[in-house]
Design a protein around this motif. Sequence first.
Motif, PDB file in Angstrom:
ATOM      1  N   GLN A   4      38.227   8.791  40.005  1.00  0.00           N
ATOM      2  CA  GLN A   4      39.280   7.820  39.776  1.00  0.00           C
ATOM      3  C   GLN A   4      38.790   6.659  38.924  1.00  0.00           C
ATOM      4  OE1 GLN A   4      42.417   8.398  40.749  1.00  0.00           O
ATOM      5  NE2 GLN A   4      41.648  10.380  41.470  1.00  0.00           N
ATOM      6  N   SER A   5      37.605   6.821  38.303  1.00  0.00           N
ATOM      7  CA  SER A   5      37.030   5.731  37.514  1.00  0.00           C
ATOM      8  C   SER A   5      37.868   5.452  36.272  1.00  0.00           C
ATOM      9  CB  SER A   5      35.602   6.086  37.096  1.00  0.00           C
ATOM     10  OG  SER A   5      35.593   7.238  36.285  1.00  0.00           O
ATOM     11  N   HIS A   6      37.938   4.196  35.907  1.00  0.00           N
ATOM     12  CA  HIS A   6      38.665   3.774  34.717  1.00  0.00           C
ATOM     13  C   HIS A   6      37.726   3.004  33.804  1.00  0.00           C
ATOM     14  CE1 HIS A   6      42.182   5.096  36.791  1.00  0.00           C
ATOM     15  NE2 HIS A   6      42.169   4.116  37.687  1.00  0.00           N
ATOM     16  N   GLU A  80      32.650   5.712  26.453  1.00  0.00           N
ATOM     17  CA  GLU A  80      32.314   4.742  27.485  1.00  0.00           C
ATOM     18  C   GLU A  80      31.777   5.484  28.708  1.00  0.00           C
ATOM     19  OE1 GLU A  80      34.353   0.999  29.923  1.00  0.00           O
ATOM     20  OE2 GLU A  80      35.531   2.166  28.483  1.00  0.00           O
ATOM     21  N   ILE A  81      30.807   4.887  29.358  1.00  0.00           N
ATOM     22  CA  ILE A  81      30.287   5.425  30.619  1.00  0.00           C
ATOM     23  C   ILE A  81      30.908   4.637  31.764  1.00  0.00           C
ATOM     24  CG2 ILE A  81      28.240   5.728  32.058  1.00  0.00           C
ATOM     25  CD1 ILE A  81      26.618   6.195  29.549  1.00  0.00           C
ATOM     26  N   THR A  82      31.489   5.363  32.713  1.00  0.00           N
ATOM     27  CA  THR A  82      32.134   4.726  33.850  1.00  0.00           C
ATOM     28  C   THR A  82      31.512   5.235  35.148  1.00  0.00           C
ATOM     29  OG1 THR A  82      33.843   6.442  33.889  1.00  0.00           O
ATOM     30  CG2 THR A  82      34.313   4.436  32.640  1.00  0.00           C
ATOM     31  N   THR A  83      31.836   4.558  36.236  1.00  0.00           N
ATOM     32  CA  THR A  83      31.335   4.936  37.557  1.00  0.00           C
ATOM     33  C   THR A  83      32.499   5.295  38.465  1.00  0.00           C
ATOM     34  OG1 THR A  83      29.466   3.435  37.331  1.00  0.00           O
ATOM     35  CG2 THR A  83      29.959   4.229  39.539  1.00  0.00           C
ATOM     36  N   GLY A  84      32.387   6.438  39.132  1.00  0.00           N
ATOM     37  CA  GLY A  84      33.434   6.860  40.054  1.00  0.00           C
ATOM     38  C   GLY A  84      32.868   7.788  41.099  1.00  0.00           C
ATOM     39  N   ASN A  85      33.237   7.585  42.356  1.00  0.00           N
ATOM     40  CA  ASN A  85      32.728   8.411  43.454  1.00  0.00           C
ATOM     41  C   ASN A  85      31.198   8.433  43.485  1.00  0.00           C
ATOM     42  OD1 ASN A  85      35.386   9.021  44.077  1.00  0.00           O
ATOM     43  ND2 ASN A  85      35.370  10.928  42.899  1.00  0.00           N
ATOM     44  N   GLY A  86      30.594   7.333  43.087  1.00  0.00           N
ATOM     45  CA  GLY A  86      29.147   7.227  43.132  1.00  0.00           C
ATOM     46  C   GLY A  86      28.416   7.955  42.026  1.00  0.00           C
ATOM     47  N   TYR A  90      30.605  10.275  31.575  1.00  0.00           N
ATOM     48  CA  TYR A  90      30.653   9.997  30.140  1.00  0.00           C
ATOM     49  C   TYR A  90      32.059  10.346  29.643  1.00  0.00           C
ATOM     50  CZ  TYR A  90      29.678  10.165  25.141  1.00  0.00           C
ATOM     51  OH  TYR A  90      29.712   9.956  23.783  1.00  0.00           O
ATOM     52  N   ASN A  91      32.712   9.423  28.947  1.00  0.00           N
ATOM     53  CA  ASN A  91      34.093   9.582  28.488  1.00  0.00           C
ATOM     54  C   ASN A  91      34.193   9.426  26.978  1.00  0.00           C
ATOM     55  OD1 ASN A  91      35.597   9.169  31.350  1.00  0.00           O
ATOM     56  ND2 ASN A  91      33.957   7.659  31.153  1.00  0.00           N
ATOM     57  N   VAL A  92      34.975  10.288  26.359  1.00  0.00           N
ATOM     58  CA  VAL A  92      35.285  10.166  24.939  1.00  0.00           C
ATOM     59  C   VAL A  92      36.798  10.019  24.808  1.00  0.00           C
ATOM     60  CG1 VAL A  92      35.229  11.264  22.671  1.00  0.00           C
ATOM     61  CG2 VAL A  92      33.319  11.562  24.244  1.00  0.00           C
ATOM     62  N   LEU A  93      37.239   8.935  24.191  1.00  0.00           N
ATOM     63  CA  LEU A  93      38.662   8.652  24.024  1.00  0.00           C
ATOM     64  C   LEU A  93      39.157   9.252  22.713  1.00  0.00           C
ATOM     65  CD1 LEU A  93      38.514   4.959  25.221  1.00  0.00           C
ATOM     66  CD2 LEU A  93      39.622   6.844  26.429  1.00  0.00           C
ATOM     67  N   LEU A  94      40.195  10.077  22.819  1.00  0.00           N
ATOM     68  CA  LEU A  94      40.683  10.840  21.679  1.00  0.00           C
ATOM     69  C   LEU A  94      42.179  10.620  21.451  1.00  0.00           C
ATOM     70  CD1 LEU A  94      38.918  14.187  22.634  1.00  0.00           C
ATOM     71  CD2 LEU A  94      38.200  12.646  20.787  1.00  0.00           C
ATOM     72  N   GLU A  95      42.596  10.934  20.259  1.00  0.00           N
ATOM     73  CA  GLU A  95      44.006  10.901  19.913  1.00  0.00           C
ATOM     74  C   GLU A  95      44.767  11.910  20.772  1.00  0.00           C
ATOM     75  OE1 GLU A  95      46.515  11.060  15.701  1.00  0.00           O
ATOM     76  OE2 GLU A  95      44.502  11.914  15.823  1.00  0.00           O
TER      77      GLU A  95
END
Length: 387
Positions: A4-6, A80-86, A90-95
Amino acid sequence: MERQSHGGMWMRGETIGRGSFGTVSLATAKHKSKKRRGHFPSLMAVKWAEVSRSETLQKEREILTRLQGCPHILRCYGDEITTGNGELTYNVLLEYASGGTLSSRIKNSSGGLPEANVRRYTRSILQGLDHIHEHGYVHCDIKPQNILLVRCSFPSSSTSHNNDYIAKIADFGSAKNTVQEQRKRKDFHSLSLRGTPLYMSPESVAGMEQEAPSDIWALGCVVAEMISGKPAWNCEPDMDVDELLSRIGSGKEMPKTPSELSKEGKDFLKRCFVRTSMFRWTAAMLLHHPFVSEDPQLPNDSKVQLAGSFVEELALGGRKRRRISGSDKSSAAENGFKPESKASITTRQEDCCSIRRLPQLLDIELPYLWYPSELSVNKKGLGGTDH
């Protein structure tokens, strides 16, 4: 359990695709959030994976960054690197491609797409491929699942609903940099192939060679499939994958050209389906073919000449010139050609499982990787997952 990380400027939404190399979810920009250079769009797609398993995704992000600026390649807004559930993600934002994949569009059609749409989509793909090849990359997995349809920013009032979308190339997880691959080359036994068997070129199967011409062969397969609604290779339901690869690499058969295709379209496929890769037309040359050309009134010395036993190409204002024999079997020496370099072909073997039968090959929406001793399927996301 789904994370659920944002991100700092965006929020993750529902999942729209999964694969072994990442999961694709919808993402929305937070109110009043800003990038360093402008704003995020209100709706995006975020492709994410655990940091420990994100090597391929990081590579894809790097390639998209190097190829930025082309409107026919799926746009990347950053990572962006986010934290979720411990755990770190790694996230890549795309069109976001609201039109889904070209594969879905073909499947939902009644026996194929209108040729006017095929011409438009083909031109967009060619423009993307020309940009990719000019920057020293080969996509290695051009197929309908990896072509996404994005709504035009300024659609023409005269166009239909379907015409409001443009085709963009996505999923660069199998792509390679030809210069880097040449430096890594050690011996023939270390070579392996990337891509999907139904769209592989003869030199890929028979010679372990994947360069820019391989993308053009795959494009021809995609064009034939858009017109007919069926794969370019006519395969029996119980055909073994090895038999298909044998047909592609043997030199005795060619992909099927749809009979309903126009004369210009058939000639276009003829230029894509040339078994000797050095005689296959380039993306830059094909952009001046009457099947996709936007300006049929170009001067004669700037157009691709289709008649006679050879073709002279002056598509780039005289800066590049290429002479192609009308015969696929002519020797390189007779035609003044130098063989193109054969780069080392490498690939990761993560999360692979054996697969042997063609029905699975035809139905699955995920890219395959074939090795000399066996055929394997690599289940990764985004381009291979319909929205």
